[in-house]
Scaffold this active site. Sequence first.
Site, short mmCIF file in Angstrom:
data_model
loop_
_atom_site.label_atom_id
_atom_site.label_comp_id
_atom_site.label_asym_id
_atom_site.label_seq_id
_atom_site.Cartn_x
_atom_site.Cartn_y
_atom_site.Cartn_z
N ALA A 1 -8.19 -0.80 6.81
CA ALA A 1 -8.24 -2.26 6.99
C ALA A 1 -9.35 -2.72 7.93
O ALA A 1 -9.31 -3.84 8.43
CB ALA A 1 -6.89 -2.77 7.50
N ALA A 2 -10.34 -1.87 8.14
CA ALA A 2 -11.39 -2.23 9.11
C ALA A 2 -12.14 -3.49 8.69
O ALA A 2 -12.35 -4.40 9.48
CB ALA A 2 -12.36 -1.07 9.28
N GLY A 3 -12.54 -3.54 7.42
CA GLY A 3 -13.26 -4.72 6.94
C GLY A 3 -12.42 -5.98 7.01
O GLY A 3 -12.91 -7.06 7.38
N ASP A 4 -11.14 -5.84 6.65
CA ASP A 4 -10.24 -7.01 6.70
C ASP A 4 -10.03 -7.48 8.14
O ASP A 4 -9.96 -8.68 8.40
CB ASP A 4 -8.88 -6.65 6.08
CG ASP A 4 -9.00 -6.32 4.60
OD1 ASP A 4 -9.93 -6.84 3.95
OD2 ASP A 4 -8.17 -5.54 4.10
N ASP B 1 0.84 -1.19 0.00
CA ASP B 1 0.00 0.00 0.00
C ASP B 1 0.88 1.25 0.00
O ASP B 1 1.72 1.42 0.90
CB ASP B 1 -0.90 0.03 1.24
CG ASP B 1 -1.97 -1.06 1.21
OD1 ASP B 1 -2.14 -1.69 0.16
OD2 ASP B 1 -2.63 -1.26 2.25
N ALA C 1 -20.23 2.53 10.89
CA ALA C 1 -20.68 3.03 12.20
C ALA C 1 -22.06 2.50 12.58
O ALA C 1 -22.45 2.54 13.76
CB ALA C 1 -20.69 4.55 12.20
#
Length: 302
Positions: free
Chosen positions: A251-254, A14, A225
Site C-alpha cells: 500500500a505504499a503508493g496508496d 486482499d 527507493a
Amino acid sequence: MHAKVVVVGSLNMDLVARAQRLPRAGETLAGESFATVPGGKGANQAVAAARLGAAVAMIGNVGDDAYGQQLRQALLDEQIDCQGVAVCAGVSSGLALIVVDASSQNSIVIIPGGNGQLMPESVQVFDVLLQGAEVIICQLEVPAQTVAYTLERGRALGKTVILNPAPCTGPLPLNWYGAIDYLIPNESEAQALTGLPVTDLASAEAAASHLRSLGVKNVIVTLGAQGALFANAQGFKHFPAPVVQPVDTTAAGDTFVGGFAAALARGTEEGEAIAFGQRAAALSVTRAGAQPSIPYLAELQP
C-alpha cells in the site's frame, strides 16, 4: 462537517499469501503465511487520508457478502463517511489475490466484483459530497466512464482533482488530461501511459514532460527507493525517498496519494505535501498488509 477529501474508487478484500519467491507459470509453491486484509486502491487511499489528518468520504460499491460488510466496517472504524458506499445485490465484493515474496515484491490479480458496477449515476447521487470536497481522488479499479465523469465533475466544481492511474495498461483518453490537477503514476504506470521506458530520473522527466504536454497541470512520478519526481510549469524537482528497510510495499503508493491529498486539503504547499506523503509511505513499507500498514498522523509528527 464536509469531507475535505472524497475518494471515488474501489474496495477490495486482499487475500495475501507470502512465499520465498513468486511462482513461475504452471508452478505450485509452498507458502509461508496467509492473511485476509481490507484493501482496494480507493479504500486504501481513503484510509490513508483519514489517518493522516483529513475528513474523508468514500464513494464506491461492495458486494452483498461477508467481505463487503467487513470492508465497509473497516472504513467506518476510521471515521470515514460511508453514505456513498453501496451494497450490490447478487455480486461479490472486489477481491485482490496477492503473493508477496521474501524481497517484498508482489504479484496481484484483481477481481472487480461490486467495483465493476460503480457507474456515473452512482457518483451523481452523492454530488453533495463532491461539492463539499477540497480534494477529489480517483484511480482505475472502477469503470472508465465513472472515472471520466468524476474528473469532469471535479473540474466543473473547481476542486483539486487527483488521478492515481492504477492499474494502468495503456494511455488514458486524451480528454481526461485537462481535468487532472495531479497525475500520480509509478514507474510502470508512467511507462504504460507514455510508451517511454521509465527507469531513472532522466527517463521519468521525459515521461512527465510528455504527460504535461497532454494537458495535465502537475505530474508526480513515484520511483520507490529513488524517491519522487515532481513536474509542473516551472520544471522538475526531485524528492529523495527516506531510507527504510522494506517489509511489504503493498500500500505504499496508496499511502503516498492519501497523505499527499490530506496535506493539500489542509492547505499545505505542494512540495511539503509531497514530502509528507513520502514520509507516510516510507513508514508503511516497514509493516505488512495494506490498510494495517498505513500510519497515523501522530506517528509522523516531528
